[in-house]
Design an enzyme around this catalytic site. Structure first.
Site, PDB file in Angstrom:
ATOM      1  N   MET A 192       0.808  -1.221   0.000  1.00 17.25           N
ATOM      2  CA  MET A 192       0.000   0.000   0.000  1.00 17.25           C
ATOM      3  C   MET A 192       0.840   1.270   0.000  1.00 17.25           C
ATOM      4  O   MET A 192       0.445   2.275  -0.586  1.00 17.25           O
ATOM      5  CB  MET A 192      -0.928   0.006   1.214  1.00 17.25           C
ATOM      6  CG  MET A 192      -2.135  -0.884   1.009  1.00 17.25           C
ATOM      7  SD  MET A 192      -3.374  -0.553   2.250  1.00 17.25           S
ATOM      8  CE  MET A 192      -2.867  -1.674   3.524  1.00 17.25           C
ATOM      9  N   ASP A 249      11.926   3.423   2.969  1.00 23.40           N
ATOM     10  CA  ASP A 249      11.678   2.014   3.300  1.00 23.40           C
ATOM     11  C   ASP A 249      13.001   1.384   3.713  1.00 23.40           C
ATOM     12  O   ASP A 249      14.073   1.843   3.302  1.00 23.40           O
ATOM     13  CB  ASP A 249      11.109   1.271   2.089  1.00 23.40           C
ATOM     14  CG  ASP A 249      10.338   0.010   2.458  1.00 23.40           C
ATOM     15  OD1 ASP A 249       9.118  -0.043   2.195  1.00 23.40           O
ATOM     16  OD2 ASP A 249      10.949  -0.930   3.022  1.00 23.40           O
ATOM     17  N   VAL A 281      12.573   2.396  10.206  1.00 27.59           N
ATOM     18  CA  VAL A 281      11.804   3.306  11.075  1.00 27.59           C
ATOM     19  C   VAL A 281      12.061   3.090  12.556  1.00 27.59           C
ATOM     20  O   VAL A 281      11.692   3.929  13.380  1.00 27.59           O
ATOM     21  CB  VAL A 281      10.275   3.213  10.792  1.00 27.59           C
ATOM     22  CG1 VAL A 281       9.946   3.666   9.375  1.00 27.59           C
ATOM     23  CG2 VAL A 281       9.734   1.819  11.092  1.00 27.59           C
ATOM     24  N   ASN A 320       3.228   4.528   7.299  1.00 22.91           N
ATOM     25  CA  ASN A 320       2.594   3.334   6.730  1.00 22.91           C
ATOM     26  C   ASN A 320       3.370   2.053   7.006  1.00 22.91           C
ATOM     27  O   ASN A 320       2.777   0.973   7.040  1.00 22.91           O
ATOM     28  CB  ASN A 320       2.443   3.558   5.218  1.00 22.91           C
ATOM     29  CG  ASN A 320       2.172   2.270   4.469  1.00 22.91           C
ATOM     30  OD1 ASN A 320       1.039   1.789   4.424  1.00 22.91           O
ATOM     31  ND2 ASN A 320       3.221   1.681   3.887  1.00 22.91           N
ATOM     32  N   TYR A 375       0.586  -7.428  17.178  1.00 22.85           N
ATOM     33  CA  TYR A 375       0.015  -6.586  16.122  1.00 22.85           C
ATOM     34  C   TYR A 375      -1.111  -5.712  16.687  1.00 22.85           C
ATOM     35  O   TYR A 375      -1.145  -4.497  16.490  1.00 22.85           O
ATOM     36  CB  TYR A 375      -0.499  -7.472  14.980  1.00 22.85           C
ATOM     37  CG  TYR A 375      -0.878  -6.693  13.737  1.00 22.85           C
ATOM     38  CD1 TYR A 375       0.086  -6.081  12.949  1.00 22.85           C
ATOM     39  CD2 TYR A 375      -2.210  -6.559  13.344  1.00 22.85           C
ATOM     40  CE1 TYR A 375      -0.248  -5.364  11.803  1.00 22.85           C
ATOM     41  CE2 TYR A 375      -2.559  -5.850  12.209  1.00 22.85           C
ATOM     42  CZ  TYR A 375      -1.577  -5.253  11.440  1.00 22.85           C
ATOM     43  OH  TYR A 375      -1.919  -4.539  10.320  1.00 22.85           O
ATOM     44  N   LYS A 415      -1.208  -1.554  17.024  1.00 21.38           N
ATOM     45  CA  LYS A 415      -2.167  -0.727  16.290  1.00 21.38           C
ATOM     46  C   LYS A 415      -3.088   0.058  17.232  1.00 21.38           C
ATOM     47  O   LYS A 415      -3.511   1.172  16.916  1.00 21.38           O
ATOM     48  CB  LYS A 415      -2.966  -1.602  15.327  1.00 21.38           C
ATOM     49  CG  LYS A 415      -2.106  -2.232  14.204  1.00 21.38           C
ATOM     50  CD  LYS A 415      -1.375  -1.184  13.355  1.00 21.38           C
ATOM     51  CE  LYS A 415      -0.691  -1.774  12.132  1.00 21.38           C
ATOM     52  NZ  LYS A 415       0.030  -0.762  11.340  1.00 21.38           N
ATOM     53  N   VAL A 425      -7.155  -5.903   3.291  1.00 20.90           N
ATOM     54  CA  VAL A 425      -6.787  -5.280   2.025  1.00 20.90           C
ATOM     55  C   VAL A 425      -5.960  -6.284   1.223  1.00 20.90           C
ATOM     56  O   VAL A 425      -5.111  -6.986   1.788  1.00 20.90           O
ATOM     57  CB  VAL A 425      -5.941  -3.999   2.255  1.00 20.90           C
ATOM     58  CG1 VAL A 425      -5.792  -3.242   0.946  1.00 20.90           C
ATOM     59  CG2 VAL A 425      -6.583  -3.114   3.309  1.00 20.90           C
ATOM     60  N   THR A 481      -3.085  -7.201  -0.349  1.00 20.17           N
ATOM     61  CA  THR A 481      -1.668  -6.817  -0.488  1.00 20.17           C
ATOM     62  C   THR A 481      -0.811  -8.024  -0.120  1.00 20.17           C
ATOM     63  O   THR A 481      -1.317  -9.006   0.434  1.00 20.17           O
ATOM     64  CB  THR A 481      -1.280  -5.680   0.483  1.00 20.17           C
ATOM     65  OG1 THR A 481      -1.361  -6.196   1.807  1.00 20.17           O
ATOM     66  CG2 THR A 481      -2.145  -4.453   0.332  1.00 20.17           C
TER      67      THR A 481
END
Ligand SMILES: NC(=O)c1ccc[n+]([C@@H]2O[C@H](COP(=O)([O-])OP(=O)(O)OC[C@H]3O[C@@H](n4cnc5c(N)ncnc54)[C@H](O)[C@@H]3O)[C@@H](O)[C@H]2O)c1
Length: 261
Positions: free
Chosen positions: A20, A39, A64, A90, A154, A158, A187, A189
């Site tokens: 994404m 990235d 990151v 993202n 996860y 989030k 989604v 991906t």
């Protein structure tokens, strides 16, 4: 970003080498944004694609989880464009791992990328955004940050990102910076590649009956970056085909088809 900005705006997108993030970067460049793609994997191929299509983009190798790499990336953005109006946090990883199977290593890795990363990013980017006249930060959370989800690392990352969003929104409002979170459901991906059984079963709980196309998430990201959402900050936008709000009864009614009058 000031409402009267006329120069091309600059946005930094993390996790932009694939999935994404790459889609957001391509669409934002096509809409006239100058896009810094960051990235841990080389985003060079996506940068080349954007440039070939006539857009403006730059490549930044960034893990990151490393604050000093964030400082370096913001220095690169300053040198390349002299301004920053948007940040899309993202980059993220998913581990569909049951609670009791989650090792310390997985817990730390997921929290580091999905939650520490956006914190370091906001802290590094906000001063340049302030100098640029303000802007908009979009944090990509998940519906796993709105409901109980079996994979603790996860889900916790989030949920944390949702809280970080609201904290930053209050703190940065005085600098003209808006901060919102996006909560995609399923989604299509690479993140979900190989999870066919999981996906098939999950889609059965989606009232709209399908996964999201990545561009349906991009549209919401773009809305939050641009002036159409100028009075939105500290908000969360759920983009899930009604899974969170209605998934339970959708599944129950489907299973009871014919039994209810
Ligand atoms: N795919 C889904 O169904 C879904 C649903 C809800 C939320 N999300 C969230 O959307 C975001 C993007 O997901 P996607 O499906 O495009 O994932 P993806 O795996 O296709 O892409 C993630 C990108 O993040 C990069 N990345 C990973 N670790 C990094 C690090 N330490 N530093 C910098 N970059 C790093 C990867 O190299 C990759 O390019 C993630 O935050 C994810 O949690 C995805």
């Amino acid at each position: 970003m000031s409402e009267t900005t006329t120069v091309p705006r600059v946005v930094l997108v993390t996790g932009a080498a694939s999935g994404m993030g790459a889609g957001h970067a391509r669409a934002l460049a096509a809409a006239g944004w100058r896009v810094a793609l960051a990235d841990v994997s080389d985003p060079g191929p996506v940068v080349a694609e954007i440039e070939a299509a006539g857009g403006q983009a730059s490549r930044h190798v960034l893990d990151v989880t490393e604050p000093e790499q964030w400082t370096k990336t913001i220095d690169e953005v300053t040198a390349a464009y002299g301004a920053l109006h948007g940040l899309v946090n993202n980059a993220g990883i998913s581990r569909r791992m049951r609670f009791m199977d989650t090792s310390e290593e997985v817990w730390r890795q997921v929290l580091a990328i999905n939650l520490d990363g956006p914190f370091y990013g906001i802290r590094a980017a906000a001063p340049l955004m302030r100098e640029s006249g303000g802007g908009s930060i979009v944090n990509i959370s998940s519906i796993s940050g709105q409901i109980g989800y079996f994979s603790p690392s996860y889900s916790t990352s989030k949920w944390g990102l949702r809280g970080l969003t609201k904290s930053a929104a209050g703190e940065l409002a005085g600098w003209g910076i808006r901060v919102n979170s996006v909560h995609p459901g399923l989604v299509e991906t690479p993140l979900l590649a190989g999870a066919d059984g999981f996906v098939e079963s999950a889609v059965a709980s989606v009232p709209l009956g399908r996964m999201a196309r990545p561009e349906e998430i991009t549209a919401v990201v773009r809305f939050l970056l641009e002036d159409a959402s100028s009075y939105m900050s500290g908000s969360e936008l759920t983009v899930d085909g009604a899974l969170v709000s209605n998934g339970l009864y959708h599944r129950i009614l489907t299973e009871m088809e014919g039994e209810l009058s």
